[in-house]
Design a protein around this motif. Sequence first.
Motif, mmCIF file in Angstrom:
data_model
loop_
_atom_site.group_PDB
_atom_site.id
_atom_site.type_symbol
_atom_site.label_atom_id
_atom_site.label_comp_id
_atom_site.label_asym_id
_atom_site.label_seq_id
_atom_site.Cartn_x
_atom_site.Cartn_y
_atom_site.Cartn_z
ATOM 1 N N VAL A 9 0.936 -1.137 -0.003
ATOM 2 C CA VAL A 9 0.077 -0.024 -0.060
ATOM 3 C C VAL A 9 1.130 1.179 -0.101
ATOM 4 C CG1 VAL A 9 -1.621 1.402 1.494
ATOM 5 C CG2 VAL A 9 -1.803 -1.042 1.228
ATOM 6 N N ARG A 10 0.459 2.285 -0.719
ATOM 7 C CA ARG A 10 1.356 3.509 -0.999
ATOM 8 C C ARG A 10 0.528 4.450 -0.296
ATOM 9 N NH1 ARG A 10 0.862 6.986 -5.479
ATOM 10 N NH2 ARG A 10 2.598 8.605 -5.327
ATOM 11 N N THR A 11 1.108 5.513 0.512
ATOM 12 C CA THR A 11 0.223 6.265 1.031
ATOM 13 C C THR A 11 0.925 7.700 1.053
ATOM 14 O OG1 THR A 11 -0.644 5.018 2.912
ATOM 15 C CG2 THR A 11 -0.876 7.306 3.138
ATOM 16 N N VAL A 12 0.432 8.751 0.466
ATOM 17 C CA VAL A 12 1.188 10.195 0.194
ATOM 18 C C VAL A 12 0.440 11.049 1.286
ATOM 19 C CG1 VAL A 12 1.331 12.009 -1.634
ATOM 20 C CG2 VAL A 12 1.306 9.468 -2.193
ATOM 21 N N TYR A 13 1.178 11.780 2.111
ATOM 22 C CA TYR A 13 0.843 12.698 2.994
ATOM 23 C C TYR A 13 1.191 14.219 2.493
ATOM 24 C CZ TYR A 13 0.720 8.248 5.714
ATOM 25 O OH TYR A 13 0.770 7.090 5.997
ATOM 26 N N SER A 14 0.489 15.127 2.576
ATOM 27 C CA SER A 14 0.638 16.439 2.448
ATOM 28 C C SER A 14 1.391 16.931 3.708
ATOM 29 C CB SER A 14 -0.625 17.277 2.148
ATOM 30 O OG SER A 14 -1.427 17.321 3.115
ATOM 31 N N GLY A 15 2.071 18.182 3.750
ATOM 32 C CA GLY A 15 2.622 18.689 4.820
ATOM 33 C C GLY A 15 1.722 19.065 5.781
ATOM 34 N N GLU A 16 0.379 19.760 5.061
ATOM 35 C CA GLU A 16 -0.487 20.130 5.879
ATOM 36 C C GLU A 16 -1.336 19.275 6.793
ATOM 37 O OE1 GLU A 16 -4.862 22.972 5.404
ATOM 38 O OE2 GLU A 16 -3.723 22.049 3.740
ATOM 39 N N GLN A 17 -1.729 18.112 6.052
ATOM 40 C CA GLN A 17 -2.022 16.847 6.748
ATOM 41 C C GLN A 17 -1.341 16.655 7.800
ATOM 42 O OE1 GLN A 17 -1.992 13.147 4.409
ATOM 43 N NE2 GLN A 17 -4.019 12.494 5.458
ATOM 44 N N LEU A 18 -0.203 16.428 7.917
ATOM 45 C CA LEU A 18 0.974 15.814 9.010
ATOM 46 C C LEU A 18 1.009 16.988 10.091
ATOM 47 C CD1 LEU A 18 3.670 14.552 6.454
ATOM 48 C CD2 LEU A 18 2.169 13.102 8.037
ATOM 49 N N ARG A 19 0.834 18.182 9.694
ATOM 50 C CA ARG A 19 0.969 19.142 10.780
ATOM 51 C C ARG A 19 -0.276 19.043 11.535
ATOM 52 N NH1 ARG A 19 2.043 21.148 14.423
ATOM 53 N NH2 ARG A 19 2.865 23.182 15.406
ATOM 54 N N TRP A 20 -1.264 19.124 10.823
ATOM 55 C CA TRP A 20 -2.478 19.209 11.819
ATOM 56 C C TRP A 20 -2.692 17.978 12.757
ATOM 57 C CZ3 TRP A 20 -4.938 23.371 12.938
ATOM 58 C CH2 TRP A 20 -4.968 24.388 12.296
ATOM 59 N N ALA A 21 -2.083 16.965 12.152
ATOM 60 C CA ALA A 21 -2.163 15.462 12.790
ATOM 61 C C ALA A 21 -0.948 15.390 14.001
ATOM 62 C CB ALA A 21 -2.097 14.456 11.810
ATOM 63 N N CYS A 22 -0.209 16.449 14.300
ATOM 64 C CA CYS A 22 0.906 16.591 15.148
ATOM 65 C C CYS A 22 0.233 15.809 16.335
ATOM 66 C CB CYS A 22 1.679 17.558 15.055
ATOM 67 S SG CYS A 22 2.848 17.495 16.444
ATOM 68 N N PRO A 23 0.945 14.746 16.924
ATOM 69 C CA PRO A 23 0.699 14.200 18.190
ATOM 70 C C PRO A 23 1.174 14.718 19.414
ATOM 71 C CG PRO A 23 2.103 12.692 17.123
ATOM 72 C CD PRO A 23 1.901 13.911 16.327
ATOM 73 N N CYS A 24 2.185 15.580 19.482
ATOM 74 C CA CYS A 24 2.931 16.142 20.502
ATOM 75 C C CYS A 24 2.058 16.938 21.458
ATOM 76 C CB CYS A 24 4.096 16.915 20.265
ATOM 77 S SG CYS A 24 3.720 18.641 19.704
ATOM 78 N N ALA A 25 2.531 17.049 22.730
ATOM 79 C CA ALA A 25 1.859 17.462 23.886
ATOM 80 C C ALA A 25 1.534 19.036 23.645
ATOM 81 C CB ALA A 25 2.297 17.323 25.110
ATOM 82 N N GLU A 26 2.509 19.633 22.972
ATOM 83 C CA GLU A 26 2.328 21.048 22.769
ATOM 84 C C GLU A 26 1.078 21.563 21.797
ATOM 85 O OE1 GLU A 26 4.327 24.801 20.160
ATOM 86 O OE2 GLU A 26 5.700 23.052 20.849
ATOM 87 N N CYS A 27 1.084 20.444 20.768
ATOM 88 C CA CYS A 27 -0.167 20.780 19.828
ATOM 89 C C CYS A 27 -1.467 20.285 20.393
ATOM 90 C CB CYS A 27 0.062 20.005 18.444
ATOM 91 S SG CYS A 27 1.606 20.877 17.742
ATOM 92 N N ARG A 28 -1.382 19.089 20.944
ATOM 93 C CA ARG A 28 -2.561 18.194 21.419
ATOM 94 C C ARG A 28 -3.053 18.524 22.687
ATOM 95 N NH1 ARG A 28 -4.777 17.920 17.334
ATOM 96 N NH2 ARG A 28 -3.453 17.072 15.581
ATOM 97 N N GLY A 29 -2.172 19.285 23.696
ATOM 98 C CA GLY A 29 -2.447 19.456 24.981
ATOM 99 C C GLY A 29 -2.224 18.362 26.082
#
Length: 84
Positions: A9-29
């Motif tokens: 399976v081939r998956t392509v990610y945009s920078g926007e998609q990845l940035r909004w999905a950031c799992p870090c505590a700073e981004c998610r709380g």
Amino acid sequence: MEIVWEDGVRTVYSGEQLRWACPCAECRGEAGSPGRLDRLKSLSADELRVKDVTLIGQYALQIAFESGHATGLYSFRLLRHLND
């Protein structure tokens, strides 16, 4: 960014998609407080451009953005299901 998984399976990610999905505590709380991404409606172009990707062990990628943000560790499990 593109990942070709072991099953072909081939998956392509945009920078926007990845940035909004950031799992870090700073981004998610943490500890019940909202994260930075919870308070925003948009991000600047440099926040959305991937600058570098680093393999972390055998379980995740650390993705650095042009803005300097690089604290999120994107597990392969998260990445695999991001486009579901």
